[in-house]
Design a protein around this motif. Structure first.
Motif, PDB file in Angstrom:
ATOM      1  N   TRP A 275      -2.486   6.618   8.863  1.00 30.00           N
ATOM      2  CA  TRP A 275      -2.643   6.001   7.130  1.00 30.00           C
ATOM      3  C   TRP A 275      -4.455   5.478   7.274  1.00 30.00           C
ATOM      4  CZ3 TRP A 275       1.122   3.707   9.850  1.00 30.00           C
ATOM      5  CH2 TRP A 275       0.828   2.738  10.673  1.00 30.00           C
TER       6      TRP A 275
ATOM      7  N   TRP B  90      -6.958   1.082  -3.747  1.00 32.35           N
ATOM      8  CA  TRP B  90      -5.746   2.780  -3.258  1.00 32.35           C
ATOM      9  C   TRP B  90      -4.674   2.004  -4.602  1.00 32.35           C
ATOM     10  CZ3 TRP B  90      -7.491   0.586   1.437  1.00 32.35           C
ATOM     11  CH2 TRP B  90      -6.296  -0.325   1.817  1.00 32.35           C
TER      12      TRP B  90
ATOM     13  N   THR C  30      -5.792   3.390   8.072  1.00 27.55           N
ATOM     14  CA  THR C  30      -6.532   1.424   7.459  1.00 27.55           C
ATOM     15  C   THR C  30      -5.644   1.076   8.421  1.00 27.55           C
ATOM     16  OG1 THR C  30      -4.805   1.378   6.499  1.00 27.55           O
ATOM     17  CG2 THR C  30      -6.169   2.534   5.113  1.00 27.55           C
TER      18      THR C  30
ATOM     19  N   SER D 218       0.488  -1.414   0.322  1.00 30.56           N
ATOM     20  CA  SER D 218      -0.165  -0.302  -0.004  1.00 30.56           C
ATOM     21  C   SER D 218       1.004   1.165  -0.153  1.00 30.56           C
ATOM     22  CB  SER D 218      -0.491   0.302   1.567  1.00 30.56           C
ATOM     23  OG  SER D 218      -1.149   1.105   1.156  1.00 30.56           O
TER      24      SER D 218
ATOM     25  N   HIS E 135      -0.010   4.160   0.900  1.00 29.76           N
ATOM     26  CA  HIS E 135       0.137   4.672   2.521  1.00 29.76           C
ATOM     27  C   HIS E 135       0.741   4.442   3.357  1.00 29.76           C
ATOM     28  CE1 HIS E 135      -3.935   5.427   1.045  1.00 29.76           C
ATOM     29  NE2 HIS E 135      -4.096   4.976   1.276  1.00 29.76           N
ATOM     30  N   ARG E 136       1.744   3.198   3.169  1.00 24.58           N
ATOM     31  CA  ARG E 136       2.325   2.624   4.322  1.00 24.58           C
ATOM     32  C   ARG E 136       3.686   2.958   3.511  1.00 24.58           C
ATOM     33  NH1 ARG E 136       0.274  -0.761   7.808  1.00 24.58           N
ATOM     34  NH2 ARG E 136       1.781  -0.338   9.581  1.00 24.58           N
TER      35      ARG E 136
END
Length: 244
Positions: A72, A191, A74, A26, A28-29
């Motif tokens: 983030w 995403w 999630t 992801s 996001h990470r």
């Protein structure tokens, strides 16, 4: 509050690998381990999500995943949300009723006897025996054989139509084109994902490490060297005797 991605899978059905994949790739990470694989082929270098919970305990875990807010926004929650005394379809519907429109549920389907035995072989090799037996609700090898029979004879998840629910099969993870699994995960999550070449390296290594379990399946279970092989041998003997 977090968006929650739920990975529902029987122990041994590669839920830890899929959960690692969700988080590591992801965009996001930035802080997830590059390679979760241990020498035994499990992804427990990242986390061991293997657990069997009744629906009440599973829902409590989902609430924690929702409300333990991450930077983030999630979170992943994984495991198997059904005791043998419970109805899997009903429990999945309870989870779907709890989910918000932006949540996702990935169900890993174990389809036939060989796939169930593959999962049991993996658990026998990669998990502490006491933890695994406690998870299954068994105390000894005879009860293990009965639990294997119950799992094989279970119908799995019925046809539930919900846009937030996606099914993966063991073949998607172990046998299909790695690019197809990547594309499917991108569609599920909705995403951006990153580091595709790293993913290709790790999934290739993971699949190679599963060959020992495939070899055990191919050899059959006549020698009955381990509790799982004895359980598998008993299942097929009883099945064959019943069909005569």
């Amino acid at each position: 509050m977090n968006q929650v991605t739920i990975v529902v899978y029987p122990p041994g059905a590669y839920g830890s690998f899929i959960s690692w994949m969700i988080e590591r790739f992801s965009k996001h990470r930035t802080d997830v381990i590059d390679n979760p694989l241990l020498s035994d082929g499990s992804s427990h270098g990242y986390a061991s999500f293997c657990k069997v919970k009744g629906i009440d305990d599973f829902m409590a875990g989902l609430e924690e995943a929702r409300n333990n807010t991450k930077p983030w926004h999630t979170n992943v929650y994984a495991g198997w949300p059904s005791n043998p005394s419970e109805n899997l379809d009903d429990n999945i519907k309870t989870i779907l009723d709890w989910m918000m429109p932006f949540d996702r549920l990935i169900y890993i389907d174990v389809d036939d006897a060989e796939e169930h035995i593959l999962c049991y072989l993996r658990n026998e090799a990669t998990m502490n025996r006491d933890r695994w037996y406690d998870m299954l609700g068994v105390d000894n090898d005879d009860q293990l054989a009965e639990r294997l029979r119950i799992d094989i004879d279970s119908h799995g998840l019925s046809c539930i139509i919900d846009s937030r629910l996606t099914r993966l099969i063991i073949g998607d993870i172990l046998d299909g084109f790695a690019s197809d699994l990547w594309s499917k995960m991108c569609r599920i999550l909705g995403w951006p994902m990153k580091d595709y070449n790293l993913y290709l390296e790790v999934i290739k290594e993971m699949r190679l490490k599963q060959q020992i379990f495939y070899q055990s399946l191919a050899k059959g279970f006549a020698l009955e060297e381990t509790p799982v092989k004895r359980a598998a041998s008993k299942y097929f003997k009883e099945k064959n005797n019943g069909s005569n």
